[in-house]
Enzyme design. Structure first.
Site: not given
Ligand code: FPP
Length: 230
Positions: A12, A29, A59, A61, A63, A123
């Site tokens: 997160d 991201h 959930e 989706w 966004r 792993l």
């Molecule tokens: C949460 O941050 C993160 C996500 C919903 C996506 C996580 C995805 C990645 C790290 C990239 C793709 C993953 C892989 C395994 C290649 P947020 O956007 O909710 O952050 P915020 O709460 O600060 O808005």
């Protein structure tokens, strides 16, 4: 030091990392993927058996479409880029969640990476995609009903969930200072140790993973009993 067999991470804070720098959420991201790479490498070095990463929830989706599309395209390029390294390091890719709802080109890339790495014995990198804990339990119940089974116990129920054959997570890490489980591994987390840190996911490093493992080692896991069980 006791190394957890299975670590699961709620990654997160990508959005906040980006906003702080006046960048787009997708830039956050992208930076988050660098952390994914570092944490996979570290988990392999440390000798963790399963690393589950919550990449996209049922959930998510909700966004904006551009962010959803951006996330899937990042995932696709990540898999393409990493496949050689996964092979070299004996890493096996797995996913949990209903991937059939993802864009077709992404599903193709995922299936190909799963196939290529299927014989690897090191792993397990388990990516949660279109994953929801409640959805997982409901899907399992429907499979059980369809099979005509009239009675089920915990051991047999586990054969119907996405993580069938994997150990339950010993340690669940959530970054960015949130204290929620967010529909993640609802069944499997019954006795997991929960660790949160204020660090935003793009800033989370190998050292921070080691800190979480040290804290896990200080916990006294009793599984409802009285003995110190490790
Ligand atoms: C949460 O941050 C993160 C996500 C919903 C996506 C996580 C995805 C990645 C790290 C990239 C793709 C993953 C892989 C395994 C290649 P947020 O956007 O909710 O952050 P915020 O709460 O600060 O808005």
């Amino acid at each position: 030091m006791d190394i957890p067999k299975h670590i699961a991470i709620i990654m997160d804070g990508n959005g906040r990392w980006a906003v702080k720098r006046s960048l787009s959420r997708i830039a956050g991201h992208k930076e988050g993927i660098k952390t994914v790479e570092e944490i996979i490498k570290a988990s392999n070095e440390i000798g963790i058996t399963v690393l589950t990463l919550y990449a996209f929830s049922t959930e998510n989706w909700a966004r904006p479409l551009a962010e959803v599309k951006g996330l899937f395209s990042l995932l696709k390029f990540f898999l393409r880029k990493k496949i050689k390294e996964f092979q070299k390091n004996n890493i096996k890719l797995k996913t949990i969640g209903n991937i059939s709802k993802l864009p077709a080109d992404v599903v193709k890339e995922i299936k190909s990476a799963i196939k290529i790495t299927s014989e690897n014995t090191g792993l397990i990198v388990n990516i949660a995609l279109n994953y929801g804990g409640r959805q997982e339990i409901i899907e399992a119940i429907n499979k059980i009903l369809e099979s005509g089974i009239k009675n089920i116990d915990e051991k047999n129920f586990e054969k119907y969930i996405y993580t069938a054959g994997l150990p339950d997570p010993d340690l669940i890490i959530r970054t960015s200072g949130e204290y929620r489980i967010s529909n993640f591994l609802m069944w499997q987390s019954a006795y997991s140790e929960f660790y949160t840190t204020n660090i935003l996911w793009p800033d989370f490093k190998k050292k921070d993973l080691l800190d979480a493992i040290s804290e896990y080692n200080r916990r006294n896991r009793r599984f409802g009993g009285l003995e110190h069980v490790k």
